[in-house]
Design a protein around this motif. Structure first.
Motif, PDB file in Angstrom:
ATOM      1  N   GLU A 262       0.848  -1.180   0.000  1.00  0.00           N
ATOM      2  CA  GLU A 262       0.000   0.000   0.000  1.00  0.00           C
ATOM      3  C   GLU A 262       0.885   1.230   0.000  1.00  0.00           C
ATOM      4  OE1 GLU A 262      -2.784   0.006   3.215  1.00  0.00           O
ATOM      5  OE2 GLU A 262      -3.815  -1.787   2.531  1.00  0.00           O
ATOM      6  N   PRO A 263       0.569   2.208  -0.862  1.00  0.00           N
ATOM      7  CA  PRO A 263      -0.467   2.190  -1.897  1.00  0.00           C
ATOM      8  C   PRO A 263      -0.164   1.141  -2.980  1.00  0.00           C
ATOM      9  CG  PRO A 263       0.346   4.422  -1.506  1.00  0.00           C
ATOM     10  CD  PRO A 263       1.298   3.489  -0.827  1.00  0.00           C
ATOM     11  N   PRO A 265       0.739   0.036  -6.448  1.00  0.00           N
ATOM     12  CA  PRO A 265       1.397   0.761  -7.543  1.00  0.00           C
ATOM     13  C   PRO A 265       0.469   0.960  -8.741  1.00  0.00           C
ATOM     14  CG  PRO A 265       2.851  -0.924  -6.656  1.00  0.00           C
ATOM     15  CD  PRO A 265       1.513  -1.144  -6.019  1.00  0.00           C
ATOM     16  N   ARG A 266       0.600   2.091  -9.398  1.00  0.00           N
ATOM     17  CA  ARG A 266      -0.274   2.432 -10.521  1.00  0.00           C
ATOM     18  C   ARG A 266      -0.197   1.393 -11.632  1.00  0.00           C
ATOM     19  NH1 ARG A 266      -2.116   7.721 -10.868  1.00  0.00           N
ATOM     20  NH2 ARG A 266      -2.203   7.530 -13.130  1.00  0.00           N
ATOM     21  N   GLU A 267       0.953   0.768 -11.791  1.00  0.00           N
ATOM     22  CA  GLU A 267       1.141  -0.175 -12.883  1.00  0.00           C
ATOM     23  C   GLU A 267       0.716  -1.597 -12.524  1.00  0.00           C
ATOM     24  OE1 GLU A 267       4.947  -0.028 -10.479  1.00  0.00           O
ATOM     25  OE2 GLU A 267       3.474   1.434 -11.262  1.00  0.00           O
ATOM     26  N   ASP A 268       0.271  -1.812 -11.299  1.00  0.00           N
ATOM     27  CA  ASP A 268      -0.110  -3.160 -10.883  1.00  0.00           C
ATOM     28  C   ASP A 268      -1.326  -3.633 -11.682  1.00  0.00           C
ATOM     29  OD1 ASP A 268      -1.286  -5.410  -9.297  1.00  0.00           O
ATOM     30  OD2 ASP A 268       0.346  -4.894  -7.923  1.00  0.00           O
ATOM     31  N   TRP A 271      -5.343  -3.540 -10.625  1.00  0.00           N
ATOM     32  CA  TRP A 271      -6.284  -2.437 -10.856  1.00  0.00           C
ATOM     33  C   TRP A 271      -7.319  -2.789 -11.921  1.00  0.00           C
ATOM     34  CZ3 TRP A 271      -6.738   1.494  -7.638  1.00  0.00           C
ATOM     35  CH2 TRP A 271      -5.628   1.982  -6.936  1.00  0.00           C
ATOM     36  N   ASP A 272      -6.910  -3.527 -12.920  1.00  0.00           N
ATOM     37  CA  ASP A 272      -7.758  -3.769 -14.091  1.00  0.00           C
ATOM     38  C   ASP A 272      -8.450  -5.131 -14.060  1.00  0.00           C
ATOM     39  OD1 ASP A 272      -7.055  -1.273 -15.343  1.00  0.00           O
ATOM     40  OD2 ASP A 272      -5.107  -2.163 -15.802  1.00  0.00           O
ATOM     41  N   PRO A 280      -9.171   2.668  -1.093  1.00  0.00           N
ATOM     42  CA  PRO A 280      -7.803   2.897  -0.596  1.00  0.00           C
ATOM     43  C   PRO A 280      -7.663   2.861   0.926  1.00  0.00           C
ATOM     44  CG  PRO A 280      -8.819   4.982  -1.146  1.00  0.00           C
ATOM     45  CD  PRO A 280      -9.832   3.930  -1.482  1.00  0.00           C
TER      46      PRO A 280
END
Length: 313
Positions: A262-263, A265-268, A271-272, A280
């Protein structure tokens, strides 16, 4: 005598006669003039703050955490004679509220409704005449079989609300029995119970034993329509296995308030993942009854009585 309060939350506990409360920056080292403190209240503290306390507060008698988890405090190296009291129970109401919100969002398909709203689309699939229990999808809590894994105070707070909405609720803990009027199964029997579970709510703490415990075997044992809600700790879920199960349609959906790390990562790729709702770490963050807990334990410390919720060391 001095108690140090964090600046991360407004606190006003009742102090025994002769005690002074000082507010300090929970992200910074503790100033030298406050190294005489006997009690430290911890909420949102940095590693630097905790390390400073462990090194310099030589007269420290008690740490009152406002979080139920005290892993960071235990790792900071405080002397063994320092009592560490957890904030168990201070988040039961707010975490239960959030867990319910996540679950109802999945059951009532609110994320999909939001996407349809963005498209200005009045979806006949999401609304209108609907079967109560369509094949392969959980659309109501009426008669839903819910298992709460990690049946502590949060689970015991959440269970009656789920029951009131028509769910059949059981808990899972280290030992079987009945708690707060709810049937509790032993955690070693969880795998055999999973095929009959519609909703698995994970409120497990992060320990060596629970690391990745909700993994491929657990997810595969659940029915394909089952939902997973995690308001425990991110480390208890194998996130790769969760993503793969969602992508394969082997899980009806999931909602998680915690991740590892946490957080996230944006590229993980998590997320999708399809059918996944991520918040969060928003379930807690607002300890309810913190002043009363500090007051109670400080009085107990002064009078030589037993503290509430002391962590095992």
């Amino acid at each position: 005598m001095k108690i140090l309060l964090p600046d991360t939350v407004d606190l006003d506990p009742e102090l025994p006669e002769g005690w002074e409360a000082v507010v300090v920056d929970a992200r910074e080292e503790i100033p030298a003039e406050h190294h005489d403190a006997e009690v430290l209240v911890v909420w949102g503290a940095s590693r630097r703050h905790l390390a400073s306390a462990a090194e310099h507060l030589s007269g420290l008698r008690c740490i009152q955490s406002l979080s139920a988890g005290v892993d960071g405090i235990l790792a900071a190296g405080f002397a063994p004679e320092v009592a560490i009291a957890t904030g168990a129970g201070l988040h039961s109401l707010t975490v239960s509220e959030h867990a319910l919100a996540l679950l109802l969002s999945l059951v009532r398909r609110l994320p999909e409704c939001r996407e349809a709203q963005k498209r200005h689309e009045w979806s006949s699939e999401l609304g209108g005449l609907q079967p109560l229990r369509p094949e392969g999808r959980l659309t109501t809590l009426l008669g839903a079989r819910v298992l709460i894994w990690g049946f502590g105070q949060i689970g015991q707070t959440l269970a009656p609300t789920l029951q009131a909405l028509g769910a059949e609720v059981r808990g899972a803990a280290r030992s079987a029995g009945t708690r707060a009027g709810i049937e509790v199964i032993a955690e070693e029997t969880v795998p055999s119970a999973l095929p009959e579970v519609d909703v698995l709510i994970n409120i497990l703490p992060a320990t060596e034993q629970t690391a990745g415990i909700v993994g491929r075997e657990v997810l595969a044992a659940l029915p394909d329509h089952a939902l997973l809600v995690n308001v425990g700790r991110g480390a208890t879920v194998d996130q790769t296995a969760l993503r793969e199960a969602l992508e394969a349609g082997a899980l009806g959906g999931a909602a998680i308030d915690v991740t590892d790390p946490e957080p996230l990562p944006r590229e993980d790729p998590l997320w999708d993942a399809p059918g996944l709702l991520i918040t969060p770490h928003a379930a807690g963050g607002r300890p309810v009854g913190a002043d009363e807990r500090i007051t109670r334990n400080l009085r107990a410390l002064v009078e030589g009585e037993e503290l509430l919720h002391v962590a095992a060391r």
